[in-house]
Design a protein around this motif. Structure first.
Motif: not given
Length: 259
Positions: A28-32
């Motif tokens: 987490a988070p899922s988006a880099p």
């Protein structure tokens, strides 16, 4: 100050969700974050030049790429070599590891400059986990039998290197890679990670389905356990050389760029 019933219930749900993420190891988070720096680390039976095919493509995409020269001595020394390179980066950085260096990525990935992690047919232990014991729960890959030792230094025999490590490369190219193989110290294999960066940072994994150095099902297990964005390539252990375009695309995705 007393907590009302609705606030208490919301906190309870949030706590349960956080516990679930921790227990499953999902990043987490899922988006880099968007990154322009990439640090690449090599594993056993190789040196930093093994990333050359990927580096050229990353540079063409406008990214700053650096290949770490892993000393292959002890895990703490190998982690320190990566951390020194990470400290020189000027912003969010994708940390990429192949093979054994997944151990390094897992530990050094906690560095504040690291925004996401990419594992290429790599080890991905949990904190304090005995990777050797984990690997023994899967069938032993053929390359293991090809490791030879000169005292405390280990390397792959030429036959095992060509067949089990670089099996999908032209023989002439594989022999060049064999010529620059760096021996590893036995002490390197006894190290354990003390933390697991994949539990808190976006993670990506490239499985090599024809791998004869790490069992492909072990790769799939580790990728699933970390909740990684996963691709599968019909490749030997050296997918970074036989499939550099696909590996580059995965790294670009981890860097928040269009491939």
């Amino acid at each position: 100050m007393l907590m009302n019933r609705r606030t208490f219930s919301s906190a309870l749900v949030a706590g349960a969700a956080a516990s679930l993420i921790a227990s499953r190891g999902m990043a987490a988070p899922s988006a880099p974050l968007k990154a322009r720096n990439v640090v690449l680390v090599h594993g056993l039976f190789a040196d930093g030049s093994c990333w050359s095919e990927v580096i050229g493509r990353l540079q063409a995409a406008g990214l700053n790429a650096t290949s770490v020269q892993n000393p292959l001595t002890t895990l703490p020394e190998a982690v320190a070599s990566a951390e020194r390179v990470l400290a020189r980066q000027d912003g969010p950085t994708v940390l990429v590891g192949h093979s054994f260096s997944g151990m390094i990525v897992t530990e050094a990935g906690m560095h504040p400059n690291v925004s996401s992690l990419v594992y290429v047919a790599a080890r991905a232990p949990d904190a304090g986990e005995d990777y050797t014991a984990l690997a023994k729960t899967f069938p032993t890959p053929p390359a293991t039998a090809g490791i030879v030792f000169d005292g405390d230094e280990g390397r792959l025999s030429e036959a095992a290197f060509l067949r089990d490590f670089a099996g999908d490369l032209p023989e002439a190219k594989a022999k060049v890679l064999y010529a620059v193989q760096q021996p590893f110290h036995k002490a390197l294999l006894t190290g354990k990670t003390t933390q697991a960066a994949w539990r808190s940072k976006p993670s990506f994994y490239a499985v090599s389905t024809e791998d004869r150095t790490i069992n492909p099902d072990l790769e799939r297990f580790m990728a699933k356990r970390m909740g990684a964005r996963t691709i599968e390539l019909k490749a030997s252990h050296l997918s970074l050389i036989s499939h550099p375009q696909e590996i580059t695309r995965l790294i670009l995705e981890a860097a928040g760029h269009q491939a």
